[in-house]
Design a protein around this motif. Structure first.
Motif, PDB file in Angstrom:
ATOM      1  N   ILE A   1      20.939 -13.670 -79.691  1.00 30.52           N
ATOM      2  CA  ILE A   1      21.713 -12.525 -79.201  1.00 30.52           C
ATOM      3  C   ILE A   1      21.214 -12.098 -77.813  1.00 30.52           C
ATOM      4  CG2 ILE A   1      20.272 -10.754 -80.263  1.00 30.52           C
ATOM      5  CD1 ILE A   1      22.928  -9.264 -80.956  1.00 30.52           C
ATOM      6  N   ASP A   2      22.144 -11.792 -76.929  1.00 33.02           N
ATOM      7  CA  ASP A   2      21.742 -11.362 -75.580  1.00 33.02           C
ATOM      8  C   ASP A   2      21.349  -9.879 -75.610  1.00 33.02           C
ATOM      9  OD1 ASP A   2      24.234  -9.737 -74.102  1.00 33.02           O
ATOM     10  OD2 ASP A   2      24.871 -11.089 -75.720  1.00 33.02           O
ATOM     11  N   GLU A   3      20.570  -9.463 -74.625  1.00 34.34           N
ATOM     12  CA  GLU A   3      19.992  -8.109 -74.598  1.00 34.34           C
ATOM     13  C   GLU A   3      21.053  -7.017 -74.552  1.00 34.34           C
ATOM     14  OE1 GLU A   3      16.803  -6.970 -75.025  1.00 34.34           O
ATOM     15  OE2 GLU A   3      16.415  -9.057 -75.546  1.00 34.34           O
ATOM     16  N   GLN A   4      22.113  -7.215 -73.794  1.00 30.19           N
ATOM     17  CA  GLN A   4      23.155  -6.180 -73.680  1.00 30.19           C
ATOM     18  C   GLN A   4      23.881  -5.996 -75.002  1.00 30.19           C
ATOM     19  OE1 GLN A   4      23.661  -4.131 -70.974  1.00 30.19           O
ATOM     20  NE2 GLN A   4      24.904  -3.028 -72.445  1.00 30.19           N
ATOM     21  N   THR A   5      24.214  -7.080 -75.665  1.00 27.35           N
ATOM     22  CA  THR A   5      24.889  -6.991 -76.969  1.00 27.35           C
ATOM     23  C   THR A   5      23.978  -6.329 -77.986  1.00 27.35           C
ATOM     24  OG1 THR A   5      26.149  -8.992 -76.475  1.00 27.35           O
ATOM     25  CG2 THR A   5      26.043  -8.325 -78.780  1.00 27.35           C
ATOM     26  N   LEU A   6      22.692  -6.715 -77.969  1.00 32.87           N
ATOM     27  CA  LEU A   6      21.715  -6.116 -78.878  1.00 32.87           C
ATOM     28  C   LEU A   6      21.611  -4.611 -78.649  1.00 32.87           C
ATOM     29  CD1 LEU A   6      19.491  -6.400 -81.030  1.00 32.87           C
ATOM     30  CD2 LEU A   6      17.890  -6.873 -79.164  1.00 32.87           C
ATOM     31  N   ALA A   7      21.502  -4.213 -77.385  1.00 31.62           N
ATOM     32  CA  ALA A   7      21.375  -2.786 -77.052  1.00 31.62           C
ATOM     33  C   ALA A   7      22.620  -2.014 -77.485  1.00 31.62           C
ATOM     34  CB  ALA A   7      21.136  -2.614 -75.553  1.00 31.62           C
ATOM     35  N   ASP A   8      23.809  -2.571 -77.227  1.00 27.88           N
ATOM     36  CA  ASP A   8      25.056  -1.899 -77.614  1.00 27.88           C
ATOM     37  C   ASP A   8      25.169  -1.774 -79.126  1.00 27.88           C
ATOM     38  OD1 ASP A   8      25.713  -1.699 -74.962  1.00 27.88           O
ATOM     39  OD2 ASP A   8      27.141  -3.383 -74.977  1.00 27.88           O
ATOM     40  N   THR A   9      24.781  -2.830 -79.847  1.00 25.72           N
ATOM     41  CA  THR A   9      24.862  -2.817 -81.310  1.00 25.72           C
ATOM     42  C   THR A   9      23.920  -1.784 -81.903  1.00 25.72           C
ATOM     43  OG1 THR A   9      25.417  -5.170 -81.304  1.00 25.72           O
ATOM     44  CG2 THR A   9      24.644  -4.250 -83.387  1.00 25.72           C
ATOM     45  N   VAL A  10      22.672  -1.768 -81.435  1.00 31.86           N
ATOM     46  CA  VAL A  10      21.682  -0.824 -81.974  1.00 31.86           C
ATOM     47  C   VAL A  10      22.072   0.602 -81.616  1.00 31.86           C
ATOM     48  CG1 VAL A  10      19.258  -0.144 -81.963  1.00 31.86           C
ATOM     49  CG2 VAL A  10      19.860  -2.563 -81.952  1.00 31.86           C
ATOM     50  N   GLU A  11      22.602   0.815 -80.419  1.00 30.70           N
ATOM     51  CA  GLU A  11      23.029   2.155 -80.022  1.00 30.70           C
ATOM     52  C   GLU A  11      24.119   2.672 -80.950  1.00 30.70           C
ATOM     53  OE1 GLU A  11      25.255   4.475 -76.347  1.00 30.70           O
ATOM     54  OE2 GLU A  11      24.364   2.513 -75.962  1.00 30.70           O
TER      55      GLU A  11
ATOM     56  N   ASP B   1      14.771  -4.939 -84.418  1.00 29.04           N
ATOM     57  CA  ASP B   1      13.958  -6.081 -84.841  1.00 29.04           C
ATOM     58  C   ASP B   1      14.681  -6.912 -85.896  1.00 29.04           C
ATOM     59  OD1 ASP B   1      12.065  -5.143 -83.086  1.00 29.04           O
ATOM     60  OD2 ASP B   1      10.733  -4.310 -84.632  1.00 29.04           O
ATOM     61  N   ARG B   2      15.378  -6.255 -86.807  1.00 29.18           N
ATOM     62  CA  ARG B   2      16.106  -6.971 -87.873  1.00 29.18           C
ATOM     63  C   ARG B   2      17.240  -7.805 -87.286  1.00 29.18           C
ATOM     64  NH1 ARG B   2      17.472  -5.220 -93.713  1.00 29.18           N
ATOM     65  NH2 ARG B   2      18.180  -7.249 -94.427  1.00 29.18           N
ATOM     66  N   ILE B   3      17.969  -7.227 -86.330  1.00 29.28           N
ATOM     67  CA  ILE B   3      19.066  -7.976 -85.699  1.00 29.28           C
ATOM     68  C   ILE B   3      18.513  -9.166 -84.930  1.00 29.28           C
ATOM     69  CG2 ILE B   3      20.878  -7.877 -83.928  1.00 29.28           C
ATOM     70  CD1 ILE B   3      21.424  -4.996 -84.827  1.00 29.28           C
ATOM     71  N   ARG B   4      17.409  -8.992 -84.226  1.00 34.75           N
ATOM     72  CA  ARG B   4      16.792 -10.110 -83.486  1.00 34.75           C
ATOM     73  C   ARG B   4      16.363 -11.216 -84.446  1.00 34.75           C
ATOM     74  NH1 ARG B   4      13.206  -7.019 -79.234  1.00 34.75           N
ATOM     75  NH2 ARG B   4      14.609  -7.071 -77.476  1.00 34.75           N
ATOM     76  N   THR B   5      15.839 -10.819 -85.608  1.00 36.57           N
ATOM     77  CA  THR B   5      15.407 -11.801 -86.601  1.00 36.57           C
ATOM     78  C   THR B   5      16.613 -12.575 -87.135  1.00 36.57           C
ATOM     79  OG1 THR B   5      13.564 -10.386 -87.246  1.00 36.57           O
ATOM     80  CG2 THR B   5      14.175 -12.112 -88.789  1.00 36.57           C
ATOM     81  N   GLU B   6      17.690 -11.861 -87.422  1.00 37.41           N
ATOM     82  CA  GLU B   6      18.895 -12.490 -87.968  1.00 37.41           C
ATOM     83  C   GLU B   6      19.609 -13.363 -86.932  1.00 37.41           C
ATOM     84  OE1 GLU B   6      20.078 -12.300 -91.144  1.00 37.41           O
ATOM     85  OE2 GLU B   6      18.281 -11.155 -91.664  1.00 37.41           O
TER      86      GLU B   6
END
Length: 165
Positions: free
Chosen positions: A24-34, A15-20
């Protein structure tokens, strides 16, 4: 506890990354959070544990089947031995034999029912069966688009798929 903590951490970071970065695309978000959490490792450990339990279940089912076969053979052998003893005692007109640990005797049996013609038996002796719902046929027709009063298809639940081969 680890799973709850990991899930909360995962959600919070995502949620914090999405806010910032709302772009951001979903794949990049998923890879970053993982990369920033250990949720995936916790779920992997849970699935490994489930696979180990399932392997034990498979082994136990096989062992139970083997033991059931042995149980059946022992029951059959005991039944045959009792029949041999009964036949000998009846043939030789022995009414009773006493041993230190048991007594065996022959006594008159009770008559058993023999049905010679089912059609000739009066209806008062027949038990009516309750109707049963043919769930497979209902499901099949609903899936084909039929509308049947009193039944509907549920919302599909997510299914966890684990492949081991």
């Amino acid at each position: 506890m680890n799973l709850d903590f990991a899930a909360i951490t995962y959600r919070s970071i995502r949620d914090r990354i999405r806010t910032e970065d709302p772009q951001i695309d979903e794949q990049t978000l998923a890879d970053t959070v993982e990369g920033l959490t250990d949720l995936h490792q916790v779920v992997i450990a849970i699935i490994r544990s489930a696979l180990a339990d399932e392997a034990l279940v498979t082994g136990l089912k096989c062992r139970i089947a083997d033991m059931q076969g042995r149980l059946d053979r022992l029951q059959d052998r005991a039944s045959k031995r009792r029949q041999i003893a009964k036949d000998v005692m009846v043939e030789l007109d022995l009414k009773k034999i006493t041993a230190p640990d048991f007594t065996v005797s022959i006594r008159p049996g009770t008559p058993a029912l023999l049905v010679l013609d089912e059609a000739a038996v009066p209806s008062i002796y027949w038990e009516p069966r309750e109707p049963r719902l043919n769930r497979q046929e209902l499901l099949s027709e609903l899936k084909e688009g039929a509308e049947i009063e009193g039944v509907v298809l549920s919302n599909p639940e997510p299914v966890l798929s684990v492949r081991t081969k």
